[in-house]
Design an enzyme around this catalytic site. Structure first.
Site, PDB file in Angstrom:
ATOM      1  N   THR A  65       0.848  -1.183   0.000  1.00 34.07           N
ATOM      2  CA  THR A  65       0.000   0.000   0.000  1.00 34.07           C
ATOM      3  C   THR A  65       0.890   1.241   0.000  1.00 34.07           C
ATOM      4  OG1 THR A  65      -0.187   0.135   2.419  1.00 34.07           O
ATOM      5  CG2 THR A  65      -1.806  -1.233   1.255  1.00 34.07           C
ATOM      6  N   GLY A  66       0.399   2.311  -0.617  1.00 33.46           N
ATOM      7  CA  GLY A  66       1.254   3.484  -0.775  1.00 33.46           C
ATOM      8  C   GLY A  66       2.472   3.164  -1.611  1.00 33.46           C
ATOM      9  N   GLY A  67       2.272   2.406  -2.674  1.00 31.57           N
ATOM     10  CA  GLY A  67       3.400   1.883  -3.446  1.00 31.57           C
ATOM     11  C   GLY A  67       3.833   2.717  -4.629  1.00 31.57           C
ATOM     12  N   GLY A 124       8.200   6.879  -2.883  1.00 33.61           N
ATOM     13  CA  GLY A 124       8.960   6.715  -1.649  1.00 33.61           C
ATOM     14  C   GLY A 124       9.338   5.287  -1.299  1.00 33.61           C
ATOM     15  N   GLY A 126       7.472   2.749  -0.413  1.00 33.96           N
ATOM     16  CA  GLY A 126       6.656   1.728  -1.055  1.00 33.96           C
ATOM     17  C   GLY A 126       7.125   1.434  -2.459  1.00 33.96           C
ATOM     18  N   TYR A 161       0.997  12.277  14.725  1.00 30.48           N
ATOM     19  CA  TYR A 161       1.654  11.327  13.834  1.00 30.48           C
ATOM     20  C   TYR A 161       2.287  10.190  14.625  1.00 30.48           C
ATOM     21  CZ  TYR A 161       4.972   9.642  10.276  1.00 30.48           C
ATOM     22  OH  TYR A 161       5.704   8.866   9.404  1.00 30.48           O
TER      23      TYR A 161
END
Length: 256
Positions: free
Chosen positions: A18-20, A23, A25, A158
Site C-alpha cells: 500500500t502506498g506503493g 517513496g 513503497g 503522527y
C-alpha cells in the site's frame, strides 16, 4: 525488471504494497520485483500509480490499483482484483500513511481524523481484508516510524498513530501465530521521500535533521526497502513481533 538466479528470494510469491507509488513503497516494489515477486501497488492517486507502473516496467508481474486504505469498500474491491489476477498474497507491506506536523494546540478535528484514518485505521483494515488471501506462513510488515520512540514537539498525532501501528506487530504476531504468519514493523528515521521534503521544506531544516543522525546523513528509500525485504523473506523466518529501527541511530543515540 527481471529476477536473476542470484537474487530470487521472492520467486513465486505475491506482495501487496500500500502506498506503493512513491517513496519507500515504490522502492520496495522495485526490489521485490527484481527478486522475482509479483507485486500489487496501491495508492489514492491514479496518475502517480500510472507513472510508477511505467517506471517499474514489470509487465504482467505488476498490478497498480487505486485504493484508499481508510475505506473498507475500497479494500474489498482491491482484494477482489488481487484474487482475480494473482489468486493469493504472500507478503503485505502496510506502508500507506500521511504526516501532519503541528503543535497540539494547532490541530483540528479534521487533521485528527485524516491522520488516524490513514495511519492506523488504514493499516488495521488492510491487514484484516488481506487475511483471506494471505497464505499460511506469509509475512506482514507494518510501516511505523522512529517518532514513536522519541518525543518530537510537532509529532504528537503522527507519532501516536505510528505507535498504534507498531503495536499491531506485537498483537497480530500472537493472533496469527496459528497460521504461521509473521508480523513485524519497521520504524524508519529521516528518509529522503516526498513526504519528508514536504514536512521539512527548507535546506536549513533538512540540515538540522541530518545533524541529528548519528550516521550523519538522511536515509534512502532503498535502505528501507532492504529492511522490508529482509523481514518478509525466509532469512527472517524466526523474526516475529519486532519493531526494527531503520534510522541511522536517530532514535537511540546522540551524535558525538
Amino acid at each position: 525488471m527481471q529476477s536473476t538466479s542470484e537474487s530470487a528470494r521472492f520467486d513465486g510469491r505475491t506482495a501487496l504494497i500500500t502506498g506503493g507509488a512513491t517513496g519507500m513503497g515504490f522502492a520496495t516494489a522495485g526490489l521485490l520485483l527484481d527478486e522475482g515477486a509479483k507485486v500489487v501497488i496501491t495508492g489514492r492517486g491514479e496518475d502517480r500509480l500510472k507513472r510508477a507502473a511505467e517506471r517499474l516496467d514489470a509487465g504482467d508481474r505488476l498490478l497498480a490499483l487505486p485504493a484508499d486504505v481508510s475505506k473498507p469498500a475500497d479494500l474489498d474491491r482491491l482484494m477482489g482484483e488481487v484474487r482475480e489476477h494473482f489468486g493469493r498474497i504472500d507478503v503485505v507491506f502496510a506502508n500507506a500513511g500521511i504526516g501532519v506536523f503541528k503543535r497540539i494546540e494547532e490541530f483540528t478535528e479534521e487533521d485528527f481524523d485524516s491522520v488516524v484514518d490513514a495511519n492506523f485505521k488504514g493499516v488495521f483494515f488492510t491487514v484484516k481484508h488481506a487475511l483471506p488471501l494471505l497464505t499460511d506462513g506469509g509475512s506482514i510488515v507494518i510501516n511505523a516510524s522512529w517518532t514513536h520512540h522519541r518525543g518530537l514537539a510537532v509529532g504528537s498525532l503522527y507519532a501516536a498513530t505510528k505507535a498504534a501501528a507498531a503495536n499491531l506487530a506485537k498483537t497480530l504476531a500472537s493472533a496469527l501465530s496459528d497460521r504461521g504468519i509473521r508480523v513485524n514493523a519497521i520504524s524508519p528515521g529521516y528518509i529522503d521521500t516526498d513526504m519528508f521534503r514536504e514536512s521539512v521544506p527548507t535546506d536549513e531544516a533538512r540540515e538540522a535533521s541530518r545533524q541529528d543522525v548519528v550516521l550523519g546523513r538522511i536515509g534512502t528509500p532503498e535502505e528501507v526497502a532492504s529492511a522490508v525485504a529482509f523481514l518478509a523473506s525466509d532469512a527472517a523466518s524466526y523474526v516475529n513481533g519486532v519493531d526494527l529501527l531503520v534510522d541511522g541511530g536517530v532514535a537511540n543515540s546522540i551524535p558525538a
